[in-house]
Motif scaffolding. Structure first.
Motif, PDB file in Angstrom:
ATOM      1  N   ARG A   1     -20.096  31.041  12.163  1.00 53.88           N
ATOM      2  CA  ARG A   1     -19.849  31.869  10.981  1.00 53.88           C
ATOM      3  C   ARG A   1     -18.727  32.869  11.239  1.00 53.88           C
ATOM      4  NH1 ARG A   1     -22.104  33.540   6.253  1.00 53.88           N
ATOM      5  NH2 ARG A   1     -22.011  35.745   5.737  1.00 53.88           N
ATOM      6  N   HIS A   2     -18.720  33.460  12.410  1.00 49.07           N
ATOM      7  CA  HIS A   2     -17.664  34.425  12.735  1.00 49.07           C
ATOM      8  C   HIS A   2     -16.292  33.755  12.773  1.00 49.07           C
ATOM      9  CE1 HIS A   2     -20.526  37.622  13.539  1.00 49.07           C
ATOM     10  NE2 HIS A   2     -21.210  36.820  14.342  1.00 49.07           N
TER      11      HIS A   2
ATOM     12  N   LEU B   1     -11.021  32.766  10.021  1.00 49.02           N
ATOM     13  CA  LEU B   1     -10.078  31.906   9.302  1.00 49.02           C
ATOM     14  C   LEU B   1      -9.817  32.436   7.893  1.00 49.02           C
ATOM     15  CD1 LEU B   1     -11.257  28.327  10.340  1.00 49.02           C
ATOM     16  CD2 LEU B   1      -9.204  29.553  11.091  1.00 49.02           C
ATOM     17  N   ASP B   2     -10.844  32.971   7.253  1.00 43.65           N
ATOM     18  CA  ASP B   2     -10.633  33.586   5.938  1.00 43.65           C
ATOM     19  C   ASP B   2      -9.682  34.770   6.043  1.00 43.65           C
ATOM     20  OD1 ASP B   2     -12.307  31.773   4.766  1.00 43.65           O
ATOM     21  OD2 ASP B   2     -14.078  33.079   4.787  1.00 43.65           O
ATOM     22  N   GLY B   3      -9.798  35.540   7.133  1.00 45.05           N
ATOM     23  CA  GLY B   3      -8.880  36.652   7.348  1.00 45.05           C
ATOM     24  C   GLY B   3      -7.444  36.177   7.509  1.00 45.05           C
ATOM     25  N   LEU B   4      -7.268  35.077   8.234  1.00 41.92           N
ATOM     26  CA  LEU B   4      -5.917  34.516   8.384  1.00 41.92           C
ATOM     27  C   LEU B   4      -5.373  34.032   7.032  1.00 41.92           C
ATOM     28  CD1 LEU B   4      -6.313  32.489  11.704  1.00 41.92           C
ATOM     29  CD2 LEU B   4      -5.152  34.683  11.373  1.00 41.92           C
ATOM     30  N   ALA B   5      -6.260  33.445   6.199  1.00 40.99           N
ATOM     31  CA  ALA B   5      -5.832  32.998   4.871  1.00 40.99           C
ATOM     32  C   ALA B   5      -5.393  34.186   4.014  1.00 40.99           C
ATOM     33  CB  ALA B   5      -6.970  32.236   4.188  1.00 40.99           C
ATOM     34  N   ALA B   6      -6.126  35.293   4.109  1.00 43.77           N
ATOM     35  CA  ALA B   6      -5.741  36.494   3.350  1.00 43.77           C
ATOM     36  C   ALA B   6      -4.383  37.017   3.809  1.00 43.77           C
ATOM     37  CB  ALA B   6      -6.810  37.568   3.525  1.00 43.77           C
ATOM     38  N   ILE B   7      -4.152  37.041   5.118  1.00 44.97           N
ATOM     39  CA  ILE B   7      -2.860  37.517   5.645  1.00 44.97           C
ATOM     40  C   ILE B   7      -1.732  36.600   5.178  1.00 44.97           C
ATOM     41  CG2 ILE B   7      -1.542  37.860   7.758  1.00 44.97           C
ATOM     42  CD1 ILE B   7      -4.156  38.700   9.113  1.00 44.97           C
TER      43      ILE B   7
ATOM     44  N   VAL C   1      -2.159  43.164  -2.936  1.00 46.02           N
ATOM     45  CA  VAL C   1      -3.123  43.405  -1.855  1.00 46.02           C
ATOM     46  C   VAL C   1      -4.548  43.295  -2.391  1.00 46.02           C
ATOM     47  CG1 VAL C   1      -4.006  45.133  -0.245  1.00 46.02           C
ATOM     48  CG2 VAL C   1      -1.531  44.818  -0.507  1.00 46.02           C
ATOM     49  N   ALA C   2      -4.790  43.823  -3.608  1.00 48.09           N
ATOM     50  CA  ALA C   2      -6.123  43.745  -4.207  1.00 48.09           C
ATOM     51  C   ALA C   2      -6.500  42.305  -4.540  1.00 48.09           C
ATOM     52  CB  ALA C   2      -6.184  44.598  -5.460  1.00 48.09           C
ATOM     53  N   VAL C   3      -5.482  41.469  -4.776  1.00 45.49           N
ATOM     54  CA  VAL C   3      -5.767  40.054  -5.057  1.00 45.49           C
ATOM     55  C   VAL C   3      -6.055  39.283  -3.773  1.00 45.49           C
ATOM     56  CG1 VAL C   3      -4.782  37.889  -5.897  1.00 45.49           C
ATOM     57  CG2 VAL C   3      -4.432  40.001  -7.185  1.00 45.49           C
ATOM     58  N   GLY C   4      -5.251  39.511  -2.727  1.00 42.62           N
ATOM     59  CA  GLY C   4      -5.343  38.675  -1.535  1.00 42.62           C
ATOM     60  C   GLY C   4      -6.249  39.178  -0.434  1.00 42.62           C
ATOM     61  N   ALA C   5      -6.282  40.488  -0.203  1.00 44.70           N
ATOM     62  CA  ALA C   5      -7.023  41.019   0.944  1.00 44.70           C
ATOM     63  C   ALA C   5      -8.529  40.779   0.873  1.00 44.70           C
ATOM     64  CB  ALA C   5      -6.720  42.513   1.105  1.00 44.70           C
ATOM     65  N   PRO C   6      -9.183  40.935  -0.286  1.00 47.35           N
ATOM     66  CA  PRO C   6     -10.647  40.784  -0.304  1.00 47.35           C
ATOM     67  C   PRO C   6     -11.160  39.395   0.082  1.00 47.35           C
ATOM     68  CG  PRO C   6      -9.909  41.970  -2.255  1.00 47.35           C
ATOM     69  CD  PRO C   6      -8.685  41.430  -1.589  1.00 47.35           C
ATOM     70  N   VAL C   7     -10.295  38.366  -0.019  1.00 48.60           N
ATOM     71  CA  VAL C   7     -10.796  37.017   0.290  1.00 48.60           C
ATOM     72  C   VAL C   7     -11.213  36.891   1.752  1.00 48.60           C
ATOM     73  CG1 VAL C   7      -9.413  35.974  -1.535  1.00 48.60           C
ATOM     74  CG2 VAL C   7      -8.488  36.104   0.789  1.00 48.60           C
ATOM     75  N   ALA C   8     -10.774  37.836   2.585  1.00 49.00           N
ATOM     76  CA  ALA C   8     -11.199  37.797   3.988  1.00 49.00           C
ATOM     77  C   ALA C   8     -12.704  38.005   4.125  1.00 49.00           C
ATOM     78  CB  ALA C   8     -10.447  38.863   4.786  1.00 49.00           C
ATOM     79  N   ALA C   9     -13.325  38.647   3.114  1.00 48.86           N
ATOM     80  CA  ALA C   9     -14.770  38.917   3.170  1.00 48.86           C
ATOM     81  C   ALA C   9     -15.545  38.076   2.164  1.00 48.86           C
ATOM     82  CB  ALA C   9     -15.022  40.398   2.904  1.00 48.86           C
ATOM     83  N   ARG C  10     -14.985  36.951   1.744  1.00 45.84           N
ATOM     84  CA  ARG C  10     -15.638  36.157   0.686  1.00 45.84           C
ATOM     85  C   ARG C  10     -16.969  35.560   1.144  1.00 45.84           C
ATOM     86  NH1 ARG C  10     -13.585  30.133   0.228  1.00 45.84           N
ATOM     87  NH2 ARG C  10     -13.374  29.611   2.434  1.00 45.84           N
ATOM     88  N   ARG C  11     -17.131  35.346   2.447  1.00 45.65           N
ATOM     89  CA  ARG C  11     -18.410  34.802   2.935  1.00 45.65           C
ATOM     90  C   ARG C  11     -19.472  35.890   3.090  1.00 45.65           C
ATOM     91  NH1 ARG C  11     -17.477  29.534   4.856  1.00 45.65           N
ATOM     92  NH2 ARG C  11     -15.234  29.088   5.029  1.00 45.65           N
TER      93      ARG C  11
END
Length: 393
Positions: free
Chosen positions: A9-10, A15-21, A47-57
């Motif tokens: 999970r981590h 990987l979600d964080g890399l996708a946001a970056i 930033v408000a559109v892309g950054a939050p996807v890092a925490a989508r899980r």
């Protein structure tokens, strides 16, 4: 078996964080270059559109709401140039976690296709109505993400259900196997005990030594049967108490069966060849098949002569058990109860009596390994059991 390593999970969150970056690196410069929107407004929106996807899980619903709201605002200001890619990316885990959707997967999939077709007619982000085309394409992306999440969720649920059914089937098969093993143990032991008890009853007044010998056989057979039954019934318990059971019987235990049968009046010739290297499964089947066949000889033909041959050759096990079918009114010399003058009770002819669960159980054991099984009267008299068990290469 699939040995592909799975991500934790981590690792997926990383990987979600890399996708946001990556999203920010691609679309933030375009927002800065927007002519009619100040960079102080455009960049925070991206930033408000892309950054939050890092925490989508971690917070699927909250992240999706934030990303969708920011995407709509960015589209309205002309900052957003992609068709809600980030929002669709954030919607996927929401769909994955929704167990009871209001719309079936086929409906949402059809909606996604219809929207994409309409979008191709209305226009693309570079067409006549750029913002409208982006909005329509974005709706199609969202419907597609929702459908993909639902499909994956359904497949996972089906895989879980299938695994549970297979586990339940395995438990049922194991219990049936244990029941079959118990049948073989009880049938063999009780046949020997019944014969010996009858012998002891007939000779106790005239030949107390022979009666004592028969009682010793009964004691030994019953103790062995109880040990095997405890061993088998122990498998039905939950386990985890550190109890270790003796290994299941195999061809090495056949001499003990032969000794018991001889004590019950069956003269046995045993021929074992190459059985030392048999795997545990076929070894147990060989033991049980011979045990059941020998039990039938004791029950229906004793006193009699019996030949047992077990040969491992050419990638298969050959089992042959034959007897001459004799059953006289007077016991032969050397058999407990000899020279008593007692007449046995009328019985069904041996070859007609050997039917029922015993032969069915032997056949099932052979068919489980894809082998062949034959059992029936011999032309010269008596009964024959023949089995072939192929061994895995």
């Amino acid at each position: 078996m699939d040995r592909t390593p799975r991500l934790s999970r981590h690792q997926w969150i990383a990987l979600d964080g890399l996708a946001a970056i990556a999203y920010l690196l691609v679309f933030a410069p375009a927002a800065v270059l927007a002519t009619d929107v100040p960079a102080g407004v455009a960049v925070p929106l991206v930033v408000a559109v892309g950054a939050p996807v890092a925490a989508r899980r971690l917070w699927p619903v909250g992240v999706f709401v934030v990303v969708l709201a920011a995407s709509v605002a960015a589209l309205a200001l002309g900052v957003l140039t992609d068709p809600f890619v980030a929002a669709a990316f954030a919607l996927y885990p929401v769909a994955l976690g929704t167990r009871h959707p209001r719309l079936p997967i086929k409906v949402t999939g059809a909606i996604a296709v219809a929207i994409l077709v309409v979008a191709s007619v209305v226009g693309t982000p570079h067409g006549i109505w750029p913002r409208l085309g982006t909005a329509v394409l974005g709706a199609g992306f969202l419907a597609g993400a929702w459908t993909a999440g639902q499909v994956v969720r359904a497949r996972r649920a089906e895989a879980t259900r299938t695994a549970a059914e297979q586990a339940a089937q395995a438990v049922t098969e194991e219990r049936l196997r244990i029941a079959r093993e118990l049948h073989d143990v009880v049938a063999h032991s009780m046949s020997v005990i019944t014969v010996q008890a009858g012998t002891a009853n007939h000779v106790i007044a005239t030949h107390p030594t022979e009666a004592q010998k028969a009682l010793r056989v009964i004691e030994s057979t019953s103790r062995t049967a109880l040990t095997e039954m405890r061993q088998l019934l122990g498998v039905l318990r939950s386990g985890g108490d550190g109890v270790e059971f003796a290994p299941l019987p195999g061809p090495s235990g056949l001499p003990t069966l032969v000794r018991r049968a001889e004590e019950a009046g069956v003269q046995v010739e045993l021929d074992l060849r190459g059985t030392e290297s048999l795997p545990a499964g076929p070894a147990l089947s060989v033991y049980r098949i011979v045990q059941e066949a020998l039990t039938n000889v004791v029950r229906h033909a004793a006193p009699a002569r019996c030949e047992i041959t077990v040969i491992v050759k050419g990638g298969e096990v050959t089992i042959d058990v034959t007897d001459d079918g004799r059953r006289a009114g007077r016991s032969p010399a050397g058999y407990a109860g000899a020279d008593t003058g007692e007449q046995t009770r009328p019985r069904m002819p041996p070859d007609r009596a050997r039917t029922g669960h015993g032969l069915i159980g032997m056949r099932e054991r052979v068919l489980m390994y894809g082998g062949s099984f034959r059992a029936g009267p011999r032309p010269e008299g008596g009964f024959a059991v023949s089995a072939r068990l192929p061994l895995a290469p």
